[in-house]
Design an enzyme around this catalytic site. Structure first.
Site, PDB file in Angstrom:
ATOM      1  N   ARG A   1       0.830  -1.218   0.000  1.00  0.00           N
ATOM      2  CA  ARG A   1       0.000   0.000   0.000  1.00  0.00           C
ATOM      3  C   ARG A   1       0.857   1.256   0.000  1.00  0.00           C
ATOM      4  NH1 ARG A   1      -2.264  -0.896   6.151  1.00  0.00           N
ATOM      5  NH2 ARG A   1      -0.239  -1.440   6.941  1.00  0.00           N
TER       6      ARG A   1
ATOM      7  N   LYS B   1       8.279 -16.733   8.744  1.00  0.00           N
ATOM      8  CA  LYS B   1       8.122 -16.968  10.174  1.00  0.00           C
ATOM      9  C   LYS B   1       7.739 -15.662  10.882  1.00  0.00           C
ATOM     10  CE  LYS B   1      11.508 -16.554  13.331  1.00  0.00           C
ATOM     11  NZ  LYS B   1      12.124 -15.230  13.541  1.00  0.00           N
TER      12      LYS B   1
ATOM     13  N   HIS C   1      14.548 -19.352   7.479  1.00  0.00           N
ATOM     14  CA  HIS C   1      15.668 -19.061   6.580  1.00  0.00           C
ATOM     15  C   HIS C   1      16.954 -19.785   6.984  1.00  0.00           C
ATOM     16  CE1 HIS C   1      16.827 -15.930   9.501  1.00  0.00           C
ATOM     17  NE2 HIS C   1      18.016 -15.954   8.944  1.00  0.00           N
TER      18      HIS C   1
ATOM     19  N   LYS D   1      20.512 -21.859   4.711  1.00  0.00           N
ATOM     20  CA  LYS D   1      21.957 -21.605   4.846  1.00  0.00           C
ATOM     21  C   LYS D   1      22.716 -22.850   4.404  1.00  0.00           C
ATOM     22  CE  LYS D   1      21.344 -18.389   8.709  1.00  0.00           C
ATOM     23  NZ  LYS D   1      21.954 -17.099   8.462  1.00  0.00           N
TER      24      LYS D   1
ATOM     25  N   GLU E   1      23.995 -13.507  18.798  1.00  0.00           N
ATOM     26  CA  GLU E   1      24.065 -12.308  17.956  1.00  0.00           C
ATOM     27  C   GLU E   1      24.667 -11.188  18.779  1.00  0.00           C
ATOM     28  OE1 GLU E   1      20.472 -11.627  15.367  1.00  0.00           O
ATOM     29  OE2 GLU E   1      19.578 -12.577  17.117  1.00  0.00           O
TER      30      GLU E   1
ATOM     31  N   ASP F   1      11.238 -16.187  18.969  1.00  0.00           N
ATOM     32  CA  ASP F   1      11.954 -15.626  17.826  1.00  0.00           C
ATOM     33  C   ASP F   1      13.016 -16.595  17.298  1.00  0.00           C
ATOM     34  OD1 ASP F   1      12.539 -13.415  16.055  1.00  0.00           O
ATOM     35  OD2 ASP F   1      14.366 -13.062  17.210  1.00  0.00           O
TER      36      ASP F   1
ATOM     37  N   HIS G   1      14.595 -21.449  14.419  1.00  0.00           N
ATOM     38  CA  HIS G   1      15.958 -21.648  13.911  1.00  0.00           C
ATOM     39  C   HIS G   1      16.763 -22.666  14.734  1.00  0.00           C
ATOM     40  CE1 HIS G   1      14.822 -18.258  11.600  1.00  0.00           C
ATOM     41  NE2 HIS G   1      15.202 -17.320  12.427  1.00  0.00           N
TER      42      HIS G   1
ATOM     43  N   LYS H   1      20.549 -12.095  22.175  1.00  0.00           N
ATOM     44  CA  LYS H   1      20.993 -10.848  21.546  1.00  0.00           C
ATOM     45  C   LYS H   1      22.029 -10.213  22.470  1.00  0.00           C
ATOM     46  CE  LYS H   1      17.105 -10.024  18.575  1.00  0.00           C
ATOM     47  NZ  LYS H   1      17.683 -10.405  17.273  1.00  0.00           N
TER      48      LYS H   1
HETATM   49  C1  BG6 Z   1      15.337 -13.744  12.524  1.00  0.00           C
HETATM   50  C2  BG6 Z   1      15.025 -13.196  13.884  1.00  0.00           C
HETATM   51  O1  BG6 Z   1      14.439 -14.765  12.180  1.00  0.00           O
HETATM   52  O2  BG6 Z   1      16.657 -14.262  12.520  1.00  0.00           O
HETATM   53  C3  BG6 Z   1      16.024 -12.126  14.253  1.00  0.00           C
HETATM   54  O3  BG6 Z   1      13.718 -12.666  13.888  1.00  0.00           O
HETATM   55  C4  BG6 Z   1      17.419 -12.619  14.130  1.00  0.00           C
HETATM   56  O4  BG6 Z   1      15.782 -11.644  15.576  1.00  0.00           O
HETATM   57  C5  BG6 Z   1      17.651 -13.289  12.790  1.00  0.00           C
HETATM   58  O5  BG6 Z   1      18.292 -11.517  14.268  1.00  0.00           O
HETATM   59  C6  BG6 Z   1      18.997 -13.982  12.741  1.00  0.00           C
HETATM   60  O6  BG6 Z   1      19.256 -14.406  11.432  1.00  0.00           O
HETATM   61  P1  BG6 Z   1      20.740 -14.524  10.876  1.00  0.00           P
HETATM   62  O7  BG6 Z   1      20.576 -15.135   9.526  1.00  0.00           O
HETATM   63  O8  BG6 Z   1      21.303 -13.131  10.855  1.00  0.00           O
HETATM   64  O9  BG6 Z   1      21.478 -15.400  11.838  1.00  0.00           O
END
Ligand code: BG6
Length: 484
Positions: A48, A150, A180, A184, A218, A237, A242, A338
């Protein structure tokens, strides 16, 4: 050049959003460029924010140039293959989208293969799926695939409800739930590493493995995502998706065949074999201010948009047990957070010590051999084992045997390139099946219903003190604390 990939129209809902600009369009354009698949990918972005095709193409060109695509690809692909439809939410909006789909397909002579890609906030998933179904976009002369980002639900119950909506309009064989991490290269390599190398696979069990550790750390903090993250937290999350995906690939049995369902069957079995997780085996943390890479960073509660006094967890550490023949008695330690000291996704498989302690190891209590698989960054693999330190009495030293992707291969593709290509060729292996997503929620729901209070940890550390101590109860230690 002709390709085996069928020409497909991607209808990206949320087409002017951050994910589309940063990841999806660059990944598609890179595939187009690398494989010369100019005829394969066409995009109708639905959103939009923009008014017409040309304004959208302008935005897309900027995103692609920022992502480093060549000016030639950007020009050629944007001008011929990208379209925009706005105001889908208004009455008759989805009928107009369906009309535009038909017009684009007619103009390019496309066979009616469609991927409906939901790159919108999760609360919009059910409404969009219903709208897509009602205007008949779930059926086409070619194939129709539904791609969902997701998070898929935020509890067992909501994931079940979302699956119901999805299945009202789409068969499971049409559904591509994205995690995702599965795209990888290093995550996919886990299967090859395990099942193409009899040496490792024969050691991959309770007789020889003492513990398994999976860390997804992270150094980044919340960034600008408080609206989503303060509701979700690190468990929803990262752990539910993941981290659990990595866990299932590390722990699964060999599949009967290398097809999507055989692999996904084995992954689901792992989730179903995990014993209920004890409350005392879960530690939540929340980052306080601290220093990362010489920069002073604020605590979670000072981040813009975070609710006052929020108890959202920004780190989770837990221990779990897989109750099957292969893993009975082997603790699995999972950890994510994080504002950890660095960005690191790593699996550490520790082996048992020799049955007789023939040798003394100076300065180290834990002396088991280990395989360390680094999924990102500095992707690679190390086997740590003991050697005699030369010219000394029988003093042992642990040394690594090292393989790094960067030294052997060209740069790894972005996860989204792999996933988008698989959507076009119709390979569901790297996508999460409905029973898998529900099994993961089912496993973790008791913790989500009764979460521990997060303990503070300084930004730039690996989580709160209780997390550091979690493995001690079974005589283990996190890799960075073990002195190996
Ligand atoms: C996302 C999360 O799915 O994956 C994020 O919502 C996170 O919080 C991210 O930072 C990490 O992905 P990658 O590929 O950078 O390890």
């Amino acid at each position: 050049m002709m390709t085996d990939a069928p020409a497909t129209l991607f209808v990206i809902v949320g087409g002017a959003g951050d994910l589309t600009g940063r990841k999806l369009l660059p990944a598609i354009a890179r595939i187009v460029e690398d494989k010369n698949w100019h005829e394969t990918f066409h995009v109708l972005a639905v959103g939009r924010a923009v008014k017409d095709d040309e304004t959208y193409r302008e935005w897309a060109r900027k995103s692609l140039m920022l992502a480093g695509l060549s000016a030639e690809t950007v020009r050629a692909w944007c001008d011929t293959s990208i379209y925009y439809a706005s105001n889908a939410e208004e009455s008759g909006g989805w009928a107009a989208v369906a009309g535009k789909v038909a017009a684009i397909e007619a103009k390019h002579g496309l066979p009616g293969n469609r991927a409906i890609y939901l790159a919108v906030p999760p609360r919009a998933f059910p409404t969009v799926i219903e709208a897509v179904g009602q205007v008949g976009l779930n059926k086409s002369p070619g194939f129709t695939r539904l791609v969902i980002e997701k998070p898929f639900g935020k509890s067992l119950e909501s994931a079940g409800r979302l699956n119901e909506v999805v299945h009202r309009w789409f068969e499971e064989s049409q559904v591509y739930r994205i995690d995702h991490y599965l795209g990888k290269e290093t995550v996919q390599n886990l299967l090859v590493f395990r099942f193409a190398n009899a040496l490792f696979e024969s050691a991959w069990n309770r007789s020889l493995v003492r513990s398994v550790e999976i860390t997804v750390g992270e150094h980044l903090g919340l960034e600008t995502r408080a609206g989503y993250y303060d509701q979700a937290g690190a468990f929803r999350d990262m752990i539910q998706n993941h981290v659990s995906q990595v866990l299932t690939l590390v722990a699964m049995e060999p599949p009967v065949k290398l097809d999507a369902d055989s692999i996904r069957d084995e992954k689901v079995k792992v989730l179903r074999s995990i014993l209920p997780i004890a409350v005392e085996d879960v530690v939540y943390g929340q980052y306080a201010g601290g220093v990362i890479e010489d920069e002073t960073v604020p605590g979670y509660l000072e981040e813009p948009g975070v609710a006052e006094g929020s108890t959202t967890e920004t780190s989770v550490s837990l221990r779990l047990h897989i109750d099957n023949w292969r893993w009975q008695g082997v603790p699995f330690y999972l950890r994510t957070g994080k504002r950890f000291p660095e960005r690191l996704t790593q699996i550490v498989v520790r082996f048992r010590e020799p049955p007789v302690a023939l040798f003394e190891v100076a300065g180290s209590e834990v002396n088991s051999d280990a395989i360390v698989i680094t999924l990102q960054p500095n992707e690679g693999f190390e086997l740590h084992f003991d050697v005699k330190a030369p010219a000394e009495d029988m003093r042992l030293e642990t040394v690594p045997l090292d393989f790094r992707y960067a030294e052997e291969f060209r740069a790894l593709p972005d996860a989204y390139e792999t996933l988008l290509e698989d959507i076009v060729i119709g390979d569901q292996t790297l996508f999460v099946r409905s029973d898998e997503v529900e099994a993961a929620w089912g496993l973790y729901q008791p913790i989500l219903d009764n979460p521990p209070m997060p303990e503070p940890y300084a930004a730039g550390t690996w989580g709160p003190p209780s997390s550091q101590k979690l493995p001690h109860a079974t005589g283990d230690a996190w890799w960075e604390d073990s002195g190996d």
